[in-house]
Design an enzyme around this catalytic site. Sequence first.
Site: not given
Ligand SMILES: O=c1[nH]cnc2c1ncn2[C@H]1C[C@H](O)[C@@H](CO)O1
Ligand SMILES: [Zn+2]
Length: 340
Positions: A172, A199, A202
Amino acid sequence: MQRNIVEKLPKVELHCHLDGSIQPHTLKKLADAQGIDLPDDPKKLKKLLTVPKDCQSLLEYLTKFDPVLPLLQTESALEIAAFDLIEQVARENVRYIEVRFAPSLSTRKGLTLTQVVQAVLKGLSEGEKQFGVKSNALLCGMRHHTIEKNVAVAKTAHDFAEKGVAGVDLAGDEAHYPPELFEEMLKKASEWHIPITLHAGECGCAHNIRESIRLGATRIGHGIALENDPELLSKCAKEQILLELCPTSNLQTKAVKHPEDYPFLTFLKAGVPICINTDNRTVSGTTLTDEYLKLGEWYGLNYATLEQLNHYAVDGAFLLEREKELLHRELVAGYEPFVN
Ligand SMILES: O=c1[nH]cnc2c1ncn2[C@H]1C[C@H](O)[C@@H](CO)O1
Ligand SMILES: [Zn+2]
């Protein structure tokens, strides 16, 4: 590098979100079965589900999950989604994948976290039976959710430890919710010996990577901002913190503005282990083969480097040593005809 060869090479993928990686036609089927409106026209459907070329930020990128999540509120839909992902990755010879998702985003119609996880694991296991792709799930806490909710996700990961769930993550809005806010959840996860990947970095902030490692992460999702902090870069090399890079997604979210600024070689030269991933196959409109070919184009990579990146992925995977050993051997055998 040739597409037909790259496609067949054995691969390991550690950073792939289930909800961002379901094929559009499968989502359409799920929508029809649940009486939810989605466009019939494949072009319109793709436009709804995939980020546009001019996507400006992670927050804009995340809006692409809005039409998907209402479809993932039943056990049957979750099972079909997980199976669909394994079917896709089997086509490009992914031998092992860690599939991440946020169980708390599938509780709108009353499913419990346990039911959500069980349904996904069933789909993954059906996929393994049919296509021979080994997988584990990673459970994401969501940064905008309460601490209680995220602790419950970690507890669920604990309940399913060694039963298909291999670790936890936080996904998120990183810019507004830094890792320090999740100390309680991550402390619990560490006490329960749940592997952690987060994460971080980013959104331009290397401090978030440092904090994520302090809070127990042994891998970092993206980690792009590490290029701005030479001292932390050395620490990651020394401690072999694996970066799960997702080139297409990183350009779409503007973690990196231009391909020529991508820090791939900086990380590789510094001795930081990196691996290549799709992040979200449907939202980003990509496959692992596409990601490898893109890197090949940018850096003139050869098959030997691709093999090395996959060995790094295996080293960092949340697997038992004997499982890693088998994967290393599969990689050596699969790349052998193309490296010398
Ligand atoms: O790249 C990302 N960064 C942060 N959150 C992310 C990224 N790609 C997907 N998400 C979020 C959106 C989805 O609903 C959640 C769970 O897979 O994770
Ligand atoms: Zn991701």
